[in-house]
Design an enzyme around this catalytic site. Structure first.
Site, PDB file in Angstrom:
ATOM      1  N   HIS A  76      -3.615  -5.133   0.284  1.00  0.00           N
ATOM      2  CA  HIS A  76      -2.915  -5.700   1.616  1.00  0.00           C
ATOM      3  C   HIS A  76      -3.134  -7.161   1.520  1.00  0.00           C
ATOM      4  O   HIS A  76      -4.165  -7.774   1.935  1.00  0.00           O
ATOM      5  CB  HIS A  76      -3.783  -4.922   2.578  1.00  0.00           C
ATOM      6  CG  HIS A  76      -3.772  -3.787   2.917  1.00  0.00           C
ATOM      7  ND1 HIS A  76      -2.531  -3.275   3.476  1.00  0.00           N
ATOM      8  CD2 HIS A  76      -4.164  -2.566   2.461  1.00  0.00           C
ATOM      9  CE1 HIS A  76      -2.852  -1.628   3.606  1.00  0.00           C
ATOM     10  NE2 HIS A  76      -3.781  -1.496   2.852  1.00  0.00           N
ATOM     11  N   CYS A 129       0.809  -1.189   0.105  1.00  0.00           N
ATOM     12  CA  CYS A 129      -0.037   0.096  -0.026  1.00  0.00           C
ATOM     13  C   CYS A 129       0.869   1.147  -0.068  1.00  0.00           C
ATOM     14  O   CYS A 129       1.544   1.578  -0.885  1.00  0.00           O
ATOM     15  CB  CYS A 129      -0.738  -0.321   1.179  1.00  0.00           C
ATOM     16  SG  CYS A 129      -2.472   0.782   0.580  1.00  0.00           S
ATOM     17  N   GLU A 166      -1.745  -9.162   3.345  1.00  0.00           N
ATOM     18  CA  GLU A 166      -1.572  -9.724   4.612  1.00  0.00           C
ATOM     19  C   GLU A 166      -2.816 -10.070   5.295  1.00  0.00           C
ATOM     20  O   GLU A 166      -3.027 -10.960   6.131  1.00  0.00           O
ATOM     21  CB  GLU A 166      -0.768  -8.657   5.680  1.00  0.00           C
ATOM     22  CG  GLU A 166      -1.749  -7.567   5.921  1.00  0.00           C
ATOM     23  CD  GLU A 166      -1.333  -6.473   4.961  1.00  0.00           C
ATOM     24  OE1 GLU A 166      -1.193  -6.642   3.848  1.00  0.00           O
ATOM     25  OE2 GLU A 166      -1.708  -5.241   5.430  1.00  0.00           O
TER      26      GLU A 166
END
Ligand code: GLN
Length: 552
Positions: A508, A382, A510
């Protein structure tokens, strides 16, 4: 009929209620049951999206674009439950709904009150959170028993349980057994006190999960059971873990929590629980083949929770390779011209996470430049990806005045810029590009190799974007755009394709990594870092030998 488990907490906060709740989901799923998980938060913010990471840790984004509590991250990492915008409600979201209804005249002239209107709305949220077709809805109540803020939530779950009746609801209360060094013993009094508080509110816990740093002594269990009005087999010990939070489901299994829940809820479970995968996970965490160090350069580095999902995803990537990952957490502001080398030397990879605003951005850019020039595996997420683009534009493509208009709205070359639909947006809450968007991964790129697929769905939370006006110039200078949201032509991934790993993602990843299914980007980032560390130590060796020879 759906059964409900309510998880509350007592004595102190930070007992790991989120992880216990997620572990309960694992235990039930392993017995063949379908679950949903929900978090009810007593704070007044409508969602945590507007809170500083220092206040609240990371904001977790769901597939459908809700900004939620980070505990939902644990739920998704541990279980298969579908997490969406109904999986998190707050005092703020409940009140705004009630006030909206009141303005519409929906209460037909009544005085609108905490009981029954707020408590009814909370029960409505609980029903919405319990997804269709599931066997058990697990609901975690934030806060600690006795807080003023959590009272309406506890009253709501009391009423909810009363309506459903015995055998359909189970109250699990998490408590602490503190160990007193001076007297060398663990104390049950705080547990008795918190259960008394719950009973005053009208809730008799069915199960007590007792957090402790050492094992309970044999006489404690009957004592707690007797004073708290809970049967002995429903007093469950949850000790601090030794290696990883992913041990908790196995610990609770050994303690018989799954049996207790199935018994209390008269559940018809069919599957023979097979925990081979979780046991293998624990084995790898306990006995890794090697260790590597990754630098994380961010703005909220002091607080582990601020980048919770990032650290978890890095650990998932490492455990895939049977490695342990050490984090070198570096505050972006501390990186000045001269200090990048000194602060970063020796790491096997650099990750720059998301962020907002000016503070620390130049430090991130310096760290990225250091990684690019030294050919260290580099992963930007990001704001981190945006910083990679700025660094490349300034130092390689030589685009003068390259910057993001987030930090310098008047810069000469806004390589990262605001899209038209975002300019003019004044509300801060829930107005970014949020949630999952499809990304085409371009054939022949590193990203395509990593994913092994050409279409992926990844979650976003940002306003600014890669500015396509500079695409050709950057590509000509060697930065490949390897992922694109085709509908809008927005660049989602950039990379240096001939590097083992030099990738920046606008989204993202994650949020979609799980210990048993590491995200491919994290898996291969760590893979590249491990390879780099071997190569690095080979390069060091002759040097070291030479030094040793000289010294002798
Ligand atoms: N501040 C940047 C933006 O809004 C990046 C946001 C983030 O890293 N989550 O575009």
């Amino acid at each position: 009929m759906t059964k409900f488990i309510f998880v509350t907490g007592g004595v102190v906060s930070s007992l790991g209620k989120g992880i216990t709740t997620a572990s309960i989901a694992v235990l039930l799923e392993k017995r063949g049951l379908k679950v949903s998980i929900q978090k009810l938060d007593p704070y007044i913010n409508v969602d945590p999206g507007t809170m500083s990471p220092f206040e609240h840790g990371e904001v977790y984004v769901t597939e459908d674009g809700a900004e939620t509590d980070l505990d939902l991250g644990h739920y998704e990492r541990f279980s298969h439950a579908a997490i969406n915008r109904y999986s998190n409600a707050t005092t703020g979201s409940i009140y705004s709904e009630v006030i909206r209804k009141e303005r519409r005249g929906a209460y037909l002239g009544k005085t609108v009150q905490v009981v029954p209107h707020i408590t009814n709305q909370i029960q409505e949220a609980i029903r919405q959170g319990a997804q269709r077709g599931i066997d058990v809805a697990i609901v975690e109540i934030g806060g600690t028993a006795g807080d003023i803020e959590s009272l309406p939530f506890l009253e709501a779950i009391r009423q909810f349980g009363l309506k459903l009746g015995r055998g359909n609801v189970c109250y699990v209360h998490l408590t602490l057994l503190p160990y007193l060094k001076a007297s060398g013993e663990m104390k049950t009094k705080p547990t008795q006190e918190t259960v008394r508080k719950m009973r005053e509110i009208g809730i008799q816990p069915d199960v007590l999960v007792c957090r402790c740093e050492r094992p309970m002594t044999p006489e404690m269990r009957p004592k707690i059971a007797m004073f708290c009005n809970v049967t002995e087999e429903n007093v469950i010990q949850e000790m601090d873990v030794s290696h990883t939070i992913y041990e908790v489901p196995l610990d609770l299994l050994r303690e018989g929590l799954d049996d207790a829940l199935v018994r209390i809820l008269n559940l018809d479970d069919t599957a023979v629980a097979d925990f081979t995968d979780w046991k293998e996970l624990r084995r790898r965490f306990a006995d890794p083949d090697g260790e590597i160090e990754i630098a994380v350069v961010g703005k909220y580095i002091e607080l582990h929770d601020a980048y919770k999902s990032i650290y978890e995803a890095l650990a998932h990537g490492a455990i895939h390779h049977s490695h342990k990952v050490r984090f070198r957490k570096i505050s972006a502001e501390s990186i000045l011209d001269s200090s990048a080398d000194q602060l970063l030397a020796g790491v096997s990879g650099l990750l720059v996470p998301g962020g907002f605003g000016e503070r620390g951005l130049e430090g991130k850019i310096k760290a990225i430049q250091w990684a690019r020039e030294n050919e260290i595996p580099m992963f930007g997420i990001c704001f981190g990806m945006q910083a990679m683009v700025i660094e490349y534009a300034r130092n390689v493509a030589k685009i003068e005045g390259a910057h993001t208009s987030e930090v310098d709205p008047k810069c000469k070359a806004p390589v990262i810029d605001l899209m038209r639909e975002q300019s003019g947006v004044e509300d801060k809450g829930g107005t970014m590009r949020l949630g999952a968007y499809p990304c085409r991964v371009i054939d022949g790129t590193r990203a395509a190799e990593v994913y092994g697929r050409d279409m992926v769905l990844e979650r976003h939370r940002h306003r600014w974007e890669f500015n396509n006006d500079y695409k050709r110039q950057l590509e000509r200078a060697g930065l490949t755009c390897s992922g694109i949201w085709e509908a809008r032509g927005l660049i989602e991934v950039v990379e240096i394709s001939d590097r083992p790993f030099y990738i920046g993602a606008q989204y993202h990843p994650e949020f979609k990594s799980k210990p048993l299914q590491p995200h491919p980007l994290f898996r291969d980032f760590i893979g590249a870092a491990i390879a780099f560390s071997h190569q690095d130590s080979e390069n060091q060796q002759p040097k070291n030998e030479a030094v040793a020879a000289k010294e002798s």
